[in-house]
Design a protein around this motif. Structure first.
Motif, PDB file in Angstrom:
ATOM      1  N   THR A   1      46.881  66.692 -12.345  1.00 27.56           N
ATOM      2  CA  THR A   1      45.587  66.456 -12.987  1.00 27.56           C
ATOM      3  C   THR A   1      45.717  65.429 -14.109  1.00 27.56           C
ATOM      4  O   THR A   1      44.885  64.520 -14.225  1.00 27.56           O
ATOM      5  CB  THR A   1      45.011  67.783 -13.533  1.00 27.56           C
TER       6      THR A   1
ATOM      7  N   VAL B   1      49.196  70.941 -13.480  1.00 24.27           N
ATOM      8  CA  VAL B   1      48.935  70.233 -14.737  1.00 24.27           C
ATOM      9  C   VAL B   1      49.307  68.750 -14.594  1.00 24.27           C
ATOM     10  O   VAL B   1      48.516  67.864 -14.943  1.00 24.27           O
ATOM     11  CB  VAL B   1      49.731  70.876 -15.903  1.00 24.27           C
TER      12      VAL B   1
ATOM     13  N   ILE C   1      52.336  75.855 -11.104  1.00 24.40           N
ATOM     14  CA  ILE C   1      51.475  75.556 -12.252  1.00 24.40           C
ATOM     15  C   ILE C   1      51.853  74.232 -12.945  1.00 24.40           C
ATOM     16  O   ILE C   1      50.981  73.442 -13.261  1.00 24.40           O
ATOM     17  CB  ILE C   1      51.458  76.743 -13.248  1.00 24.40           C
TER      18      ILE C   1
ATOM     19  N   PHE D   1      49.264  72.245  -7.491  1.00 20.83           N
ATOM     20  CA  PHE D   1      49.717  73.636  -7.458  1.00 20.83           C
ATOM     21  C   PHE D   1      50.462  73.933  -6.165  1.00 20.83           C
ATOM     22  O   PHE D   1      51.518  74.563  -6.168  1.00 20.83           O
ATOM     23  CB  PHE D   1      48.519  74.578  -7.606  1.00 20.83           C
TER      24      PHE D   1
ATOM     25  N   THR E   1      44.272  69.382  -8.920  1.00 19.67           N
ATOM     26  CA  THR E   1      44.883  70.629  -9.378  1.00 19.67           C
ATOM     27  C   THR E   1      45.432  71.416  -8.193  1.00 19.67           C
ATOM     28  O   THR E   1      46.561  71.932  -8.229  1.00 19.67           O
ATOM     29  CB  THR E   1      43.846  71.491 -10.135  1.00 19.67           C
ATOM     30  N   TYR E   2      44.631  71.485  -7.130  1.00 20.49           N
ATOM     31  CA  TYR E   2      45.030  72.269  -5.954  1.00 20.49           C
ATOM     32  C   TYR E   2      46.275  71.670  -5.285  1.00 20.49           C
ATOM     33  O   TYR E   2      47.250  72.382  -4.986  1.00 20.49           O
ATOM     34  CB  TYR E   2      43.865  72.330  -4.960  1.00 20.49           C
TER      35      TYR E   2
END
Lengths: 179, 192
Positions: free
Chosen positions: B80, B77, B73, B68, B64-65
């Protein structure tokens, strides 16, 4: 309704899992075995064991197993979505905030300190894995070889994974294993 | 759009080949950093720290990090989803034949080789963190003084942390977040 329950239960597991790995077992035990009765303790251990030795994040693998058992393929997908959902929200918020403060000297000093800690945490993780992963001479050679080649040549790790899986099968057939 | 596709593909590969849990994704993330330039090794070290100190599985937090950082955002998504897609497919396939999978001698033999591989890869990724956290090769290149290679403050902190986390029984069981927070405070106080 079952799917919604699955999502909520695994979102809880996601929030309560700090760092993953073995820390997750008691939380799964409480939520999945005791509260929901979706699996027995033995099944949970089986899922966890297989989740550990299949590719991917262990928490996700375990969630897919239990979700599938409760509600078939959609269940597997929903449980996985549940377990990753809190991470996505929390990390996105933190990353968004941190990127605004990254230039402040105090924040940079804090992260310089934290990086030192990360070194030690990784070192400890390696030592812990080492005990289970390197039981004999052949695996010692494999681990050192992968470490040296990966650090200096920096190929894609995929190369090592494929090679070592094949080496594992070959070494076992040759009867080198355990010596 | 191309960036998101590439992000999905990189994390799909990571999810497919990273065996042995969250930390095993680390070498793949370094490889992504080297081959795409989306983020630096130093940024990656910071992401590890944040992922260890927040709720959720480390592997998922890292994805996720990185997502991002790379593409906002939508990136979080996509990365992940990319990471978990191979897992979900593989587990759904294995679940049908769970008993025979566990007892299969080829599977067992392959994992006999994969476990040391995982350790070697994680150790190599760890050494990359050591290189930027405990040493200062840039300063050495500027000054040419051999002593400048060593980041003395950092080495002292590392030694102390090592003793505390391995030697002191009562501290061994403490959650990593405690040590991470303490290191942040020391970093600020001693201006690392």
């Amino acid at each position: 309704m079952n799917l919604w329950n699955l999502f909520v239960s695994f979102a809880k597991v996601g929030v309560l899992t700090f760092g993953g790995g073995y820390a997750m077992i008691p939380i799964l035990e409480r939520e999945i075995v005791d509260k929901q009765g979706w699996a027995s303790s033995e099944e949970l251990m089986d899922y966890y064991a297989v989740g550990q030795c299949t590719p991917g994040v262990i928490a996700v693998n375990t969630a897919t197993f239990i979700g599938r058992k409760v509600a078939g393929v959609p269940g597997g997908i929903v449980a996985t979505a549940g377990v990753v959902f809190p991470s996505m929200v929390i990390i996105t918020v933190i990353a968004g905030i941190l990127s605004n403060f990254a230039d402040i000297p105090a924040v940079q000093s804090a992260f310089a300190g934290i990086r030192v800690c990360v070194c030690v945490l990784i070192f400890n993780a390696v030592l812990k894995l080492w005990k289970a992963a390197v039981p004999d001479k052949a695996t010692l050679v494999l681990a050192v070889l992968v470490f040296v080649l990966s650090f200096f040549l920096k190929p894609s790790p995929v190369v090592f994974v494929v090679f070592c899986a094949a080496a594992g099968i070959l070494l076992t057939r040759l009867g080198v294993r355990g010596k | 759009m191309m960036l998101l596709l590439r992000l999905f593909w990189e994390f799909f590969k990571t999810g497919l080949f990273a065996v042995g849990g969250g930390m095993a994704t680390l070498p793949f993330l370094y490889n992504i950093s080297d081959s795409t330039g989306w983020f630096t090794h130093a940024q990656l070290a910071d992401m590890i720290a944040v992922s260890e100190s927040t709720p959720g599985p480390i592997g998922v937090n890292m994805a996720t990090y990185v997502g991002f950082t790379t593409a906002g955002i939508p990136g979080a998504v996509v990365a992940t989803v990319g990471l978990v897609t191979p897992s979900v497919i593989i587990i759904l396939l294995i679940a049908r034949v769970l008993a025979s999978f566990r007892q299969n001698k080829y599977v067992d033999a392959a994992f006999y080789g994969l476990r040391p591989c995982s350790v070697g890869l994680i150790a190599a990724a760890g050494l990359l963190v050591v290189k930027i956290a405990l040493f200062d090769f840039d300063l050495f290149h500027q000054t040419g003084r051999l002593l400048d290679v060593f980041n003395v403050k950092a080495l002292v902190l590392a030694a102390v942390l090592l003793i505390l986390t391995r030697g002191v029984k009562q501290l061994k069981k403490l959650h990593p977040v405690v040590f991470i927070a303490a290191s942040a405070i020391i970093g600020i106080l001693f201006s690392f």
